[in-house]
Design a protein around this motif. Sequence first.
Motif, PDB file in Angstrom:
ATOM      1  N   UNK A  23      -2.028  -3.345   2.089  1.00  0.00           N
ATOM      2  CA  UNK A  23      -1.795  -2.245   3.162  1.00  0.00           C
ATOM      3  C   UNK A  23      -1.090  -3.249   4.191  1.00  0.00           C
ATOM      4  N   UNK A  24       0.459  -2.935   4.154  1.00  0.00           N
ATOM      5  CA  UNK A  24       1.202  -3.487   5.204  1.00  0.00           C
ATOM      6  C   UNK A  24       1.656  -2.623   6.089  1.00  0.00           C
ATOM      7  N   UNK A  25       1.771  -2.973   7.395  1.00  0.00           N
ATOM      8  CA  UNK A  25       2.137  -2.171   8.293  1.00  0.00           C
ATOM      9  C   UNK A  25       3.514  -2.312   8.483  1.00  0.00           C
ATOM     10  N   UNK A  26       4.227  -1.416   9.405  1.00  0.00           N
ATOM     11  CA  UNK A  26       5.851  -1.373   9.774  1.00  0.00           C
ATOM     12  C   UNK A  26       6.235  -2.676   9.941  1.00  0.00           C
ATOM     13  N   UNK A  27       5.193  -3.515  10.856  1.00  0.00           N
ATOM     14  CA  UNK A  27       5.823  -4.804  11.345  1.00  0.00           C
ATOM     15  C   UNK A  27       5.818  -5.862  10.073  1.00  0.00           C
ATOM     16  N   UNK A  28       5.012  -5.746   9.168  1.00  0.00           N
ATOM     17  CA  UNK A  28       4.858  -6.608   7.780  1.00  0.00           C
ATOM     18  C   UNK A  28       6.091  -6.302   7.256  1.00  0.00           C
ATOM     19  N   UNK A  29       6.424  -5.111   7.043  1.00  0.00           N
ATOM     20  CA  UNK A  29       7.405  -4.495   6.084  1.00  0.00           C
ATOM     21  C   UNK A  29       9.002  -5.068   6.670  1.00  0.00           C
ATOM     22  N   UNK A  30       9.038  -5.007   8.100  1.00  0.00           N
ATOM     23  CA  UNK A  30      10.272  -5.337   8.791  1.00  0.00           C
ATOM     24  C   UNK A  30      10.406  -6.923   8.420  1.00  0.00           C
ATOM     25  N   UNK A  52      15.462   4.046  -4.744  1.00  0.00           N
ATOM     26  CA  UNK A  52      14.803   5.503  -4.663  1.00  0.00           C
ATOM     27  C   UNK A  52      15.116   6.358  -5.894  1.00  0.00           C
ATOM     28  N   UNK A  53      13.912   6.748  -6.531  1.00  0.00           N
ATOM     29  CA  UNK A  53      13.968   7.509  -7.638  1.00  0.00           C
ATOM     30  C   UNK A  53      13.427   8.942  -7.127  1.00  0.00           C
ATOM     31  N   UNK A  54      12.553   9.108  -6.415  1.00  0.00           N
ATOM     32  CA  UNK A  54      11.927  10.305  -5.895  1.00  0.00           C
ATOM     33  C   UNK A  54      12.341  10.280  -4.648  1.00  0.00           C
ATOM     34  N   UNK A  55      12.410  11.242  -4.050  1.00  0.00           N
ATOM     35  CA  UNK A  55      12.843  11.303  -2.460  1.00  0.00           C
ATOM     36  C   UNK A  55      11.694  11.228  -1.473  1.00  0.00           C
ATOM     37  N   UNK A  56      10.533  10.973  -1.955  1.00  0.00           N
ATOM     38  CA  UNK A  56       9.482  10.990  -1.095  1.00  0.00           C
ATOM     39  C   UNK A  56       8.653   9.498  -1.183  1.00  0.00           C
ATOM     40  N   UNK A  57       9.224   8.508  -1.782  1.00  0.00           N
ATOM     41  CA  UNK A  57       8.878   7.262  -2.332  1.00  0.00           C
ATOM     42  C   UNK A  57       8.458   6.417  -0.714  1.00  0.00           C
ATOM     43  N   UNK A  58       7.365   5.775  -0.445  1.00  0.00           N
ATOM     44  CA  UNK A  58       7.226   5.089   0.713  1.00  0.00           C
ATOM     45  C   UNK A  58       8.033   3.829   0.709  1.00  0.00           C
ATOM     46  N   UNK A  59       8.236   3.333   1.987  1.00  0.00           N
ATOM     47  CA  UNK A  59       9.020   2.240   2.237  1.00  0.00           C
ATOM     48  C   UNK A  59       8.422   1.110   1.342  1.00  0.00           C
ATOM     49  N   UNK A  60       7.230   0.606   1.469  1.00  0.00           N
ATOM     50  CA  UNK A  60       6.566  -0.132   0.687  1.00  0.00           C
ATOM     51  C   UNK A  60       6.930  -0.389  -0.922  1.00  0.00           C
TER      52      UNK A  60
END
Length: 191
Positions: free
Chosen positions: A141-148, A165-173
């Motif tokens: 579980x990485x938050x937006x700060x970690x992902x940045x 992106x393959x599906x339109x709803x894939x999460x950033x992680x």
Amino acid sequence: MLSFRIRGRYITITGFKCPPIGDPEAFLSKVNELAERMKVTMVALDASLLLSWRVLIKAIEAALRAFDEKSNISRKIAIEVMLYLSCSRQINQALSAFGIKRETQEIALILLSHEPNTHRALKEFRKLFPHFRAFDELLIKRNSHHLRRIRDFYGISGAELSASRIKGDEELAVLIEKSLISRMAMVDAYK
């Protein structure tokens, strides 16, 4: 904690939260002494830039394949894993990102052996470092700060994420993970 087999090796990986390491050389010396006594290979990594278990497992698999095929860059499995994690052939870059530092507070521990003794070695590690708290979620579980921070380290652009992106709803992680796994594969291409 996850346990599995890759290329004939028993592997256990887990995460820990701890106070700042302070003296990385002393810490790694204790880890190496324990590994030698337990007849396993132990790899301790700074986990602050690790995105997921999947990325770590892919790096372990690639490093073991490189050793088996004698295409490894480093003489040590720990460095080879860090090279794949950093998606780079530069040892200094890999160490600066994933090497244990004075300020390290999140550790990913990898235990490898040809024998099924990694769980016993992990128990001994926990005895040696009782103030370390098992914290496997830190790699999930990485938050937006970690992902940045992860995106900044790897220089992952919005265009690269869109291309993943393959599906339109894939999460950033998930998109970052796809990008990192693709980049790991390119490390072999540039050897």
